[in-house]
Design an enzyme around this catalytic site. Structure first.
Site, PDB file in Angstrom:
ATOM      1  N   TYR A 293      76.903 -73.274 -32.272  1.00 31.54           N
ATOM      2  CA  TYR A 293      75.257 -72.501 -33.491  1.00 31.54           C
ATOM      3  C   TYR A 293      74.815 -71.692 -32.738  1.00 31.54           C
ATOM      4  O   TYR A 293      73.697 -72.842 -32.509  1.00 31.54           O
ATOM      5  CB  TYR A 293      75.053 -73.378 -34.721  1.00 31.54           C
ATOM      6  CG  TYR A 293      75.027 -72.758 -35.903  1.00 31.54           C
ATOM      7  CD1 TYR A 293      75.407 -71.855 -36.611  1.00 31.54           C
ATOM      8  CD2 TYR A 293      73.446 -73.359 -35.417  1.00 31.54           C
ATOM      9  CE1 TYR A 293      74.212 -71.809 -37.923  1.00 31.54           C
ATOM     10  CE2 TYR A 293      72.596 -72.702 -36.277  1.00 31.54           C
ATOM     11  CZ  TYR A 293      73.416 -71.731 -37.394  1.00 31.54           C
ATOM     12  OH  TYR A 293      72.491 -70.922 -38.730  1.00 31.54           O
TER      13      TYR A 293
ATOM     14  N   ASP B  92      70.908 -73.343 -25.144  1.00 30.11           N
ATOM     15  CA  ASP B  92      69.947 -73.440 -26.975  1.00 30.11           C
ATOM     16  C   ASP B  92      70.246 -74.720 -27.548  1.00 30.11           C
ATOM     17  O   ASP B  92      70.708 -75.507 -27.437  1.00 30.11           O
ATOM     18  CB  ASP B  92      71.074 -72.812 -28.023  1.00 30.11           C
ATOM     19  CG  ASP B  92      70.077 -72.662 -29.390  1.00 30.11           C
ATOM     20  OD1 ASP B  92      68.883 -73.387 -29.939  1.00 30.11           O
ATOM     21  OD2 ASP B  92      70.642 -71.838 -30.257  1.00 30.11           O
TER      22      ASP B  92
ATOM     23  N   LYS C 151      62.407 -75.249 -34.653  1.00 28.92           N
ATOM     24  CA  LYS C 151      63.221 -76.676 -35.480  1.00 28.92           C
ATOM     25  C   LYS C 151      61.677 -77.210 -35.379  1.00 28.92           C
ATOM     26  O   LYS C 151      60.979 -76.959 -35.837  1.00 28.92           O
ATOM     27  CB  LYS C 151      64.349 -76.846 -35.062  1.00 28.92           C
ATOM     28  CG  LYS C 151      65.479 -76.017 -35.499  1.00 28.92           C
ATOM     29  CD  LYS C 151      66.246 -77.064 -36.803  1.00 28.92           C
ATOM     30  CE  LYS C 151      67.200 -75.871 -37.314  1.00 28.92           C
ATOM     31  NZ  LYS C 151      68.944 -75.563 -36.419  1.00 28.92           N
TER      32      LYS C 151
HETATM   33  C1  PLP Z   1      68.947 -73.987 -36.825  1.00 30.54           C
HETATM   34  C2  PLP Z   1      69.358 -73.648 -35.595  1.00 30.54           C
HETATM   35  C3  PLP Z   1      69.611 -72.217 -34.690  1.00 30.54           C
HETATM   36  C4  PLP Z   1      68.984 -70.753 -36.153  1.00 30.54           C
HETATM   37  O1  PLP Z   1      67.384 -71.216 -35.763  1.00 30.54           O
HETATM   38  P1  PLP Z   1      66.638 -71.002 -37.074  1.00 30.54           P
HETATM   39  O2  PLP Z   1      65.314 -71.047 -37.371  1.00 30.54           O
HETATM   40  O3  PLP Z   1      67.341 -71.560 -38.687  1.00 30.54           O
HETATM   41  O4  PLP Z   1      67.189 -69.311 -37.197  1.00 30.54           O
HETATM   42  C5  PLP Z   1      70.093 -71.328 -34.253  1.00 30.54           C
HETATM   43  N1  PLP Z   1      70.359 -72.662 -32.992  1.00 30.54           N
HETATM   44  C6  PLP Z   1      70.624 -73.721 -32.986  1.00 30.54           C
HETATM   45  C7  PLP Z   1      71.068 -74.533 -32.165  1.00 30.54           C
HETATM   46  C8  PLP Z   1      70.565 -74.253 -34.538  1.00 30.54           C
HETATM   47  O5  PLP Z   1      70.254 -75.780 -34.714  1.00 30.54           O
END
Ligand code: PLP
Length: 425
Positions: A148, A242, A271
């Site tokens: 994700y 990521d 986050k």
């Molecule tokens: C939450 C998340 C995103 C997206 O972040 P947003 O601030 O909601 O756009 C991307 N990658 C990972 C791994 C995430 O947990």
């Protein structure tokens, strides 16, 4: 039981569109009046023990006085200036501090305002890094099932095909390659075979290191990351981590990359960056990538710049959050939370309908075969006084790293009890 809804709820609810929600059939959301530490206080006076930390952003608990004071001070002095042609102390200090925490080659920080945008910036950087060197045709990414990376159009396209709704949005999404993670020798061989054929069209490999979060809280070990680094080196691809979920202590290391001793070419953070107070994200590139943009040709520049990029309040909050990581034993706390969750959630493994119980750092997961009635399960958790949000077939905990033993025990006990009551026991 639920008392009258507050006036603002009655007035505004008909006008709001909520995330991931079928507005017709989903029970109305809970009205929150206040937060404090690891508690959410509802408008009707009820208090919930929070097991999610607002999508794991509030790593020091809610309303931490040190972050609050830093933001208040900044608000009086300089809430925001555009980063086009102007800079301020908070953004520059934060950039330097983030780089000091990361392995050496990661040395240039590009700020944005959400995780999805940070990932898009990483994708743009990777692609243009090739173009600037005269390499054409490397416009696709290799990503992984269960992954994700966000909800925007470009990031949907590198999510798990189901999670990213690739079928529904077919024709609109750019097409990338999404394959199995190289979890063992066999899948490593297929990864290499795949790259043998396709490397020439790929700009980079994009992965959530150690934990695939929103795609199902799936874990993999450091060897997977070592294999990806090896493949990226062999086929001359960029490796992008990521760490928007795993960053800032969630896996009991500051960043997941430390566990594997693998250095990516780009990392994305979000986050937990501001301790859950303000929206801020970052894309951090290696010197090698930055150099591909360093030129007398203005067309070689990175053409990106969110309006609220490097927002001073967000950066002040993030600097204050890093102070707390320096001063307080957050990583130790994350490891302790892991031990307590292993103990507290472990018994669920014997329940019928429970497929797996797993813990990594301060992430605890009970995976079920299926959850027949998600809304009913959510209702029972609230009734039992906790904020736990099962999704798809998993019940998970990602509490604040500051959560006390008693609150954590409450969370794991309630999960056991609610699952038993719901017929899983
Ligand atoms: C939450 C998340 C995103 C997206 O972040 P947003 O601030 O909601 O756009 C991307 N990658 C990972 C791994 C995430 O947990």
């Amino acid at each position: 039981m639920a008392a009258e809804k507050p006036e603002w709820f009655e007035r505004g609810f008909a006008h709001i569109w909520l995330p991931y929600t079928q507005m017709k059939t989903t029970p109305p959301p809970l009205a929150v009046a206040r937060t404090q530490g690891t508690r959410i206080i509802l408008a009707d006076g009820r208090e919930l023990v929070d097991g999610i930390a607002s999508w794991w952003t509030a790593c020091h608990g809610y309303n931490h006085p040190h972050i609050r004071e830093a933001v208040q001070r900044q608000l009086e002095r300089l809430p925001h200036v555009m980063l086009g042609g102007l800079v301020h102390e908070q953004a520059l200090s934060l950039a330097a501090r983030l780089c000091a925490l990361l392995p050496e080659p990661l040395s240039r920080v590009f700020f944005s305002d959400s995780g999805s945008v940070a990932v898009e910036v990483a994708m743009k950087m990777a692609t243009q890094h090739w173009l600037n060197q005269g390499v054409r045709g490397r416009t696709k990414f290799l990503a992984f099932k269960g992954g994700y990376h966000g909800d925007t159009i470009a990031t949907m396209a590198v999510c798990d095909p189901e999670e990213g709704m690739h079928a529904l949005f077919a024709g609109m999404l750019p097409e990338h390659h999404v394959i199995d993670l190289p979890r063992d020798e066999e899948s490593d061989t297929s990864l290499n075979r795949f790259l043998e054929r396709h490397a020439g069209e790929i700009a980079g490999i994009l992965v959530e290191p150690l934990v695939q979060g929103a795609g199902g809280m799936l874990f993999h070990d450091e060897h997977v990351l070592k294999r990806l680094r090896r493949a990226a080196d062999k086929y001359d691809l960029l490796l992008i981590f990521d760490e928007i979920f795993t960053g800032f202590g969630r896996t009991a290391q500051m960043f997941a990359l430390e566990a594997a001793q693998v250095t990516p070419d780009i990392i994305t953070l979000g986050k937990g960056l501001t301790g859950g107070t303000l929206p801020l994200a970052a894309t951090i590139a290696s010197q090698k990538i930055f150099e591909a943009f360093w030129s007398d040709d203005s067309a070689a520049a990175l053409m990106h710049g969110p309006t609220f990029m490097g927002n001073a309040l967000g950066c002040a909050a993030a600097n204050a959050s890093l102070d707390l990581f320096e001063r307080e034993p957050r990583l130790l706390q994350a490891a302790e939370i892991g031990k307590a969750m292993t103990k507290g959630l472990g018994p669920c493994l014997g329940y019928k309908g429970v497929k797996d119980v797993r813990v990594r750092g301060a992430i605890g997961v009970v995976e079920l075969d299926r959850i027949a009635n998600l809304n009913e399960l959510k209702r029972r958790f609230v009734e039992a006084g906790v904020w736990v949000r099962p999704f798809r077939n998993t019940v998970y905990l990602t509490p604040a790293l500051t959560i006390g033993e008693e609150d954590l025990t409450t969370l794991t006990r309630v999960i056991r009890e609610v699952l038993e009551e719901s017929g899983y026991g």
